[in-house]
Design an enzyme around this catalytic site. Structure first.
Site, PDB file in Angstrom:
ATOM      1  N   GLY A  67       0.795  -1.224   0.000  1.00 21.21           N
ATOM      2  CA  GLY A  67       0.000   0.000   0.000  1.00 21.21           C
ATOM      3  C   GLY A  67       0.824   1.268   0.000  1.00 21.21           C
ATOM      4  O   GLY A  67       2.003   1.277  -0.366  1.00 21.21           O
ATOM      5  N   ILE A  68       0.182   2.357   0.400  1.00 27.12           N
ATOM      6  CA  ILE A  68       0.842   3.666   0.404  1.00 27.12           C
ATOM      7  C   ILE A  68       2.045   3.682   1.329  1.00 27.12           C
ATOM      8  O   ILE A  68       3.114   4.189   0.992  1.00 27.12           O
ATOM      9  CB  ILE A  68      -0.165   4.766   0.804  1.00 27.12           C
ATOM     10  N   LYS A 112      11.307   7.936   4.595  1.00 26.80           N
ATOM     11  CA  LYS A 112      12.401   7.793   5.557  1.00 26.80           C
ATOM     12  C   LYS A 112      13.742   7.640   4.846  1.00 26.80           C
ATOM     13  O   LYS A 112      14.780   8.083   5.339  1.00 26.80           O
ATOM     14  CB  LYS A 112      12.160   6.603   6.496  1.00 26.80           C
ATOM     15  N   VAL A 134      -2.003  19.110   3.194  1.00 25.89           N
ATOM     16  CA  VAL A 134      -3.081  19.562   4.075  1.00 25.89           C
ATOM     17  C   VAL A 134      -3.912  18.394   4.605  1.00 25.89           C
ATOM     18  O   VAL A 134      -5.082  18.534   4.906  1.00 25.89           O
ATOM     19  CB  VAL A 134      -3.992  20.588   3.363  1.00 25.89           C
ATOM     20  N   ASP A 158      -6.996   3.897   7.802  1.00 26.25           N
ATOM     21  CA  ASP A 158      -7.257   5.316   7.563  1.00 26.25           C
ATOM     22  C   ASP A 158      -8.702   5.608   7.179  1.00 26.25           C
ATOM     23  O   ASP A 158      -9.131   6.761   7.233  1.00 26.25           O
ATOM     24  CB  ASP A 158      -6.334   5.842   6.448  1.00 26.25           C
ATOM     25  N   HIS A 166      23.341   4.276  30.778  1.00 25.17           N
ATOM     26  CA  HIS A 166      24.080   5.524  30.572  1.00 25.17           C
ATOM     27  C   HIS A 166      25.366   5.225  29.803  1.00 25.17           C
ATOM     28  O   HIS A 166      26.029   4.233  30.090  1.00 25.17           O
ATOM     29  CB  HIS A 166      24.424   6.147  31.932  1.00 25.17           C
TER      30      HIS A 166
END
Length: 468
Positions: A38-39, A49, A267, A308, A447
């Site tokens: 798909g998209i 990306k 948009v 969507d 860390h």
């Protein structure tokens, strides 16, 4: 020609739903009119990306002296940049082909449409139509770029995200209309490669769905990069000139004219709900989206919708999870699955924007938390105080955390900085487990890392800051 499950659309919602259906013992087919994946895989998440990584690498060359390395005469070969992006997308699409074969899912190439209850009509590229029977039909047709009435995408003067990924040559100047994820990602990509970029945003701030502090930080950083930003502004009209476009922009102080090589319309999106047979079956929609219950069944039994095209966040990872929940609920009802799946908590969905610096967020913004009646504790830790960020030369941005002052509930996290999309998951999991601030502080973070800045921000919120 009969299946247990037919999925129309093979994006991150559709192909994931198909795989889960096959895993649960359903005879499954997926319908795709263009490219598997798909998209997202072909024209969205993945190829963008790749483009953004190129921009980042080029940006490294521009500042290589900061790292003690001299790079001379670095140049952008725009056609090679586009070629690499398309190659990454093609590879991922082939990966979905492999997954379909591995899971014994039939791929039906063509336009899928609801023919009748329990029937899907697939029309191939030659116009031949074939009808397939299915006990369960899952709609996953996704969305496309939304068009404003006065900003029609013609593919030349006004382009959408698809054209922006495959332009034949790099424009010298570009107007980006809209500053959501798509707008700010392309603004970063083109500006970094040398295009003069102007962002026009209708709302009072860029990335308007984010916490206000994130918007302010990104605007400051983008302006430093040379990107012009106009908020409370709208493009009223665009006309072609001999060398590009002329845009009339309405601002709070009057109308001005901007000139550029091209306008990118970013948009938002519109769901693909037309010409798929919804009306014939009487499937209910509202505001351009298909209405579903918490397990994604429409008002017509046996027909479901995900991704969507339904209400909720239009994000790939949301569509994938919706597909899994939908199929597992079907399987539970047919005694193929041991328990009813847990429904999705749409207040705990991470959102990621891959501009540079990246943006990642989940849960309440500070403003939304206060409006919801919470008394909050807020902690903010700048990456300028992070040893790992300083070593990496990536000190822009911060981590902001929001907690309920009464019970210590983690209400939200908002980050802007290098690779923050990789560390937002800690908040998502912690919120899912209903973790309090104390349990996070009692969990030792490694860390030096960027991720320990989440703990540092929590320390700030509770007056226990060590590194600030």
């Amino acid at each position: 020609m009969a299946y247990d499950v037919i999925v129309i659309g093979s994006g991150p919602g559709g192909y994931v739903a198909a795989i889960r259906a096959s895993q649960l013992g359903f005879k499954t087919a997926v319908v795709e009119r263009e490219n598997l994946g798909g998209i997202c895989l072909n024209w969205g998440c993945i190829p963008t990306k790749a483009l953004l990584k190129t921009a980042q690498v080029f940006e490294y060359t521009q500042h290589s002296k900061d790292y003690g390395i001299t790079v001379s005469d670095a140049k952008v070969e725009f056609d090679a940049v586009i070629k690499r992006s398309r190659g990454v997308a093609d590879k991922m699409s082939r990966g979905v082909q492999f997954l379909m074969k591995k899971n014994k899912i039939d791929v039906l190439m063509g336009n899928g449409k609801l023919k009748a209850k329990g029937q899907v009509e697939v029309t191939d590229k030659d116009g031949k139509a074939t009808v397939y029977d299915a006990k369960h039909i899952i709609l996953a047709t996704g969305a496309r770029a939304r068009e404003l009435p006065n900003l029609k995408i013609d593919g030349k003067n006004v382009i959408g995200y698809r054209e922006a990924m495959v332009l034949p040559q790099q424009p010298k100047s570009m107007i980006v209309v809209g500053s959501g994820a798509i707008g700010v990602e392309f603004a970063y990509f083109y500006a970094t490669l040398g295009t003069k970029v102007t962002i026009v945003e209708f709302l009072p701030r860029i990335v308007p769905v984010e916490d206000e502090d994130i918007s302010k930080e990104l605007e400051k950083i983008y302006k430093k990069k040379g990107i012009d930003i106009m908020t409370n502004a709208s493009v009223e009209a665009v006309e072609a000139t001999g060398n590009g476009v002329r845009a009339k922009v309405k601002t709070q102080t009057g109308e001005i004219t901007l000139e550029a090589d091209v306008v990118l319309s970013a948009v938002g999106i519109a769901a693909n709900i037309e010409n798929i047979g919804l009306e014939g079956l009487g499937i209910k929609t509202d505001k351009g989206r298909v209405l579903v219950d918490k397990y994604y069944q429409t008002n017509v039994p046996g027909v479901y919708a995900i991704g969507d095209m339904v209400p909720g966040q239009a994000l790939a990872h949301v569509a994938s999870k919706e597909g899994i929940v939908c199929v597992e609920a079907i399987a539970y009802n047919e005694k193929k699955y041991a328990h009813k799946p847990e429904t999705i908590d749409y207040m705990n969905i991470p959102g990621c924007t891959y501009c540079a610096p990246e943006i990642a967020s989940v849960g309440y913004t500070e403003k939304a938390a206060k409006e919801a009646g919470y008394e909050v504790k807020v902690g903010k830790f700048p990456f300028s105080a992070s040893g790992k960020a300083s070593a990496a030369g990536a000190t822009e941005g911060f981590v902001k955390v929001i907690f309920d002052a009464k019970y210590g509930e983690w209400l939200g996290t908002h980050m802007i900085g290098a690779n923050v999309t990789e560390i937002i998951a800690e908040t998502v999991v912690a919120r899912k487990l209903e973790t309090t601030y104390q349990e996070v502080l009692d969990s030792i973070h490694p860390h030096p890392t960027m991720s320990e800045s989440v703990k540092d921000a929590i320390e700030v919120a509770y007056g226990e800051a060590i590194h600030l």
